[in-house]
Design a protein around this motif. Structure first.
Motif, mmCIF file in Angstrom:
data_model
loop_
_atom_site.group_PDB
_atom_site.id
_atom_site.type_symbol
_atom_site.label_atom_id
_atom_site.label_comp_id
_atom_site.label_asym_id
_atom_site.label_seq_id
_atom_site.Cartn_x
_atom_site.Cartn_y
_atom_site.Cartn_z
ATOM 1 N N LEU A 15 24.021 6.798 -19.588
ATOM 2 C CA LEU A 15 24.764 8.119 -19.456
ATOM 3 C C LEU A 15 25.241 8.089 -18.099
ATOM 4 C CD1 LEU A 15 22.321 10.422 -21.410
ATOM 5 C CD2 LEU A 15 24.670 9.483 -22.441
ATOM 6 N N GLU A 16 26.398 8.235 -17.868
ATOM 7 C CA GLU A 16 27.038 8.422 -16.667
ATOM 8 C C GLU A 16 27.127 9.539 -16.148
ATOM 9 O OE1 GLU A 16 30.666 6.604 -13.891
ATOM 10 O OE2 GLU A 16 30.484 6.118 -16.075
ATOM 11 N N PHE A 17 26.615 10.044 -14.801
ATOM 12 C CA PHE A 17 26.800 11.534 -14.236
ATOM 13 C C PHE A 17 27.632 11.321 -13.053
ATOM 14 C CE2 PHE A 17 22.921 11.508 -16.972
ATOM 15 C CZ PHE A 17 22.883 12.879 -17.597
ATOM 16 N N PRO A 18 28.132 12.488 -12.737
ATOM 17 C CA PRO A 18 29.075 12.571 -11.622
ATOM 18 C C PRO A 18 28.325 12.059 -10.323
ATOM 19 C CG PRO A 18 29.116 14.670 -12.829
ATOM 20 C CD PRO A 18 27.759 13.919 -13.270
ATOM 21 N N SER A 19 27.094 12.302 -10.146
ATOM 22 C CA SER A 19 26.458 11.932 -9.006
ATOM 23 C C SER A 19 24.846 11.404 -9.133
ATOM 24 C CB SER A 19 26.466 12.912 -7.811
ATOM 25 O OG SER A 19 25.331 14.044 -8.539
ATOM 26 N N ARG A 20 24.410 10.829 -8.390
ATOM 27 C CA ARG A 20 23.218 10.176 -8.506
ATOM 28 C C ARG A 20 22.051 11.381 -8.421
ATOM 29 N NH1 ARG A 20 20.367 5.331 -5.191
ATOM 30 N NH2 ARG A 20 18.251 5.403 -6.174
ATOM 31 N N GLU A 21 22.446 12.499 -7.460
ATOM 32 C CA GLU A 21 21.541 13.710 -7.750
ATOM 33 C C GLU A 21 21.455 14.064 -8.992
ATOM 34 O OE1 GLU A 21 18.889 16.237 -6.340
ATOM 35 O OE2 GLU A 21 19.653 14.334 -5.300
ATOM 36 N N ASP A 22 22.717 14.343 -9.848
ATOM 37 C CA ASP A 22 22.867 14.880 -11.038
ATOM 38 C C ASP A 22 21.861 14.072 -12.060
ATOM 39 O OD1 ASP A 22 24.392 16.838 -10.002
ATOM 40 O OD2 ASP A 22 26.060 16.275 -11.209
ATOM 41 N N ALA A 23 21.918 12.849 -11.975
ATOM 42 C CA ALA A 23 21.274 12.120 -12.918
ATOM 43 C C ALA A 23 19.847 12.162 -12.641
ATOM 44 C CB ALA A 23 21.783 10.446 -12.703
ATOM 45 N N ASN A 51 23.962 6.591 -10.407
ATOM 46 C CA ASN A 51 24.265 7.851 -11.185
ATOM 47 C C ASN A 51 24.349 7.544 -12.847
ATOM 48 O OD1 ASN A 51 26.597 6.045 -11.346
ATOM 49 N ND2 ASN A 51 28.174 8.054 -11.678
ATOM 50 N N ILE A 52 23.586 6.480 -13.251
ATOM 51 C CA ILE A 52 23.442 6.147 -14.515
ATOM 52 C C ILE A 52 22.170 6.449 -15.081
ATOM 53 C CG2 ILE A 52 23.576 4.227 -16.234
ATOM 54 C CD1 ILE A 52 26.354 4.878 -14.899
ATOM 55 N N LEU A 53 21.842 7.145 -16.106
ATOM 56 C CA LEU A 53 20.521 7.488 -16.816
ATOM 57 C C LEU A 53 20.346 6.376 -18.127
ATOM 58 C CD1 LEU A 53 18.250 9.325 -15.993
ATOM 59 C CD2 LEU A 53 19.308 10.896 -17.761
ATOM 60 N N LYS A 54 19.515 5.472 -18.021
ATOM 61 C CA LYS A 54 19.293 4.537 -18.932
ATOM 62 C C LYS A 54 18.121 4.902 -19.776
ATOM 63 C CE LYS A 54 21.277 0.573 -16.612
ATOM 64 N NZ LYS A 54 21.220 -0.716 -16.348
ATOM 65 N N ILE A 55 18.258 4.868 -21.141
ATOM 66 C CA ILE A 55 17.442 5.394 -22.174
ATOM 67 C C ILE A 55 17.181 4.240 -23.011
ATOM 68 C CG2 ILE A 55 16.484 7.163 -23.774
ATOM 69 C CD1 ILE A 55 18.654 9.046 -22.372
ATOM 70 N N THR A 56 15.886 3.870 -23.291
ATOM 71 C CA THR A 56 15.438 2.905 -24.133
ATOM 72 C C THR A 56 14.380 3.586 -25.139
ATOM 73 O OG1 THR A 56 15.919 0.939 -22.649
ATOM 74 C CG2 THR A 56 14.681 0.361 -24.505
ATOM 75 N N ILE A 57 14.809 3.151 -26.358
ATOM 76 C CA ILE A 57 13.912 4.109 -27.332
ATOM 77 C C ILE A 57 13.368 2.910 -28.144
ATOM 78 C CG2 ILE A 57 13.477 5.698 -29.257
ATOM 79 C CD1 ILE A 57 15.604 7.411 -27.863
ATOM 80 N N THR A 58 12.167 2.586 -28.566
ATOM 81 C CA THR A 58 11.589 1.687 -29.495
ATOM 82 C C THR A 58 10.942 2.432 -30.684
ATOM 83 O OG1 THR A 58 11.355 0.030 -27.761
ATOM 84 C CG2 THR A 58 10.241 -0.501 -29.677
ATOM 85 N N ALA A 59 11.164 2.002 -32.003
ATOM 86 C CA ALA A 59 10.528 2.717 -32.902
ATOM 87 C C ALA A 59 10.230 1.924 -33.954
ATOM 88 C CB ALA A 59 11.427 3.880 -33.511
#
Length: 87
Positions: A15-23, A51-59
Motif C-alpha cells: 500500500l502506497e501512502f503520500p509520505s513515509r510519515e503517513d505510512a 512510503n510503502i506498507l508491505k503486508i504478508t499474510i500466511t494462513a
C-alpha cells in the motif's frame, strides 16, 4: 490411516501512502493487531519501506487468509481516514 497434507496460502500486498510519515503512523496504529493476530490460523508480517506498507499474510487455508486480509485492510482504511482528518 489417511494423512492429509496441509498446504499454506500466502498473500502479499503493498500500500502506497503520500509520505513515509503517513505510512509509519498507520503501521504504528495497527501494531497491536499484529501482535494479537486475528486468528491462530494465520501469521502476519508488516513492514514499512519509505512510503510503502508491505503486508504478508500466511494462513492454513483460504478462508483464514481472506478473513485476516479483510481485517487488516479495514484497520488500515480506518487509520487512513483518521489520518486524513488530521490534514
Amino acid at each position: 490411516m489417511r494423512i492429509k497434507a496441509l498446504k499454506q496460502v500466502k498473500s502479499q500486498i503493498e500500500l502506497e501512502f503520500p509520505s513515509r510519515e503517513d505510512a509509519k503512523i498507520v503501521l504504528r496504529s495497527i501494531e497491536p493487531e499484529i501482535r494479537g493476530s486475528p486468528s491462530e490460523r494465520t501469521s502476519t508480517e508488516i513492514e514499512c519501506q519509505k512510503n510503502i506498507l508491505k503486508i504478508t499474510i500466511t494462513a492454513r487455508d483460504t478462508p483464514s487468509l481472506r478473513a485476516s486480509l479483510n481485517s487488516y485492510l479495514r484497520w488500515i482504511l480506518l487509520s487512513q481516514q483518521i489520518l486524513e482528518l488530521k490534514h
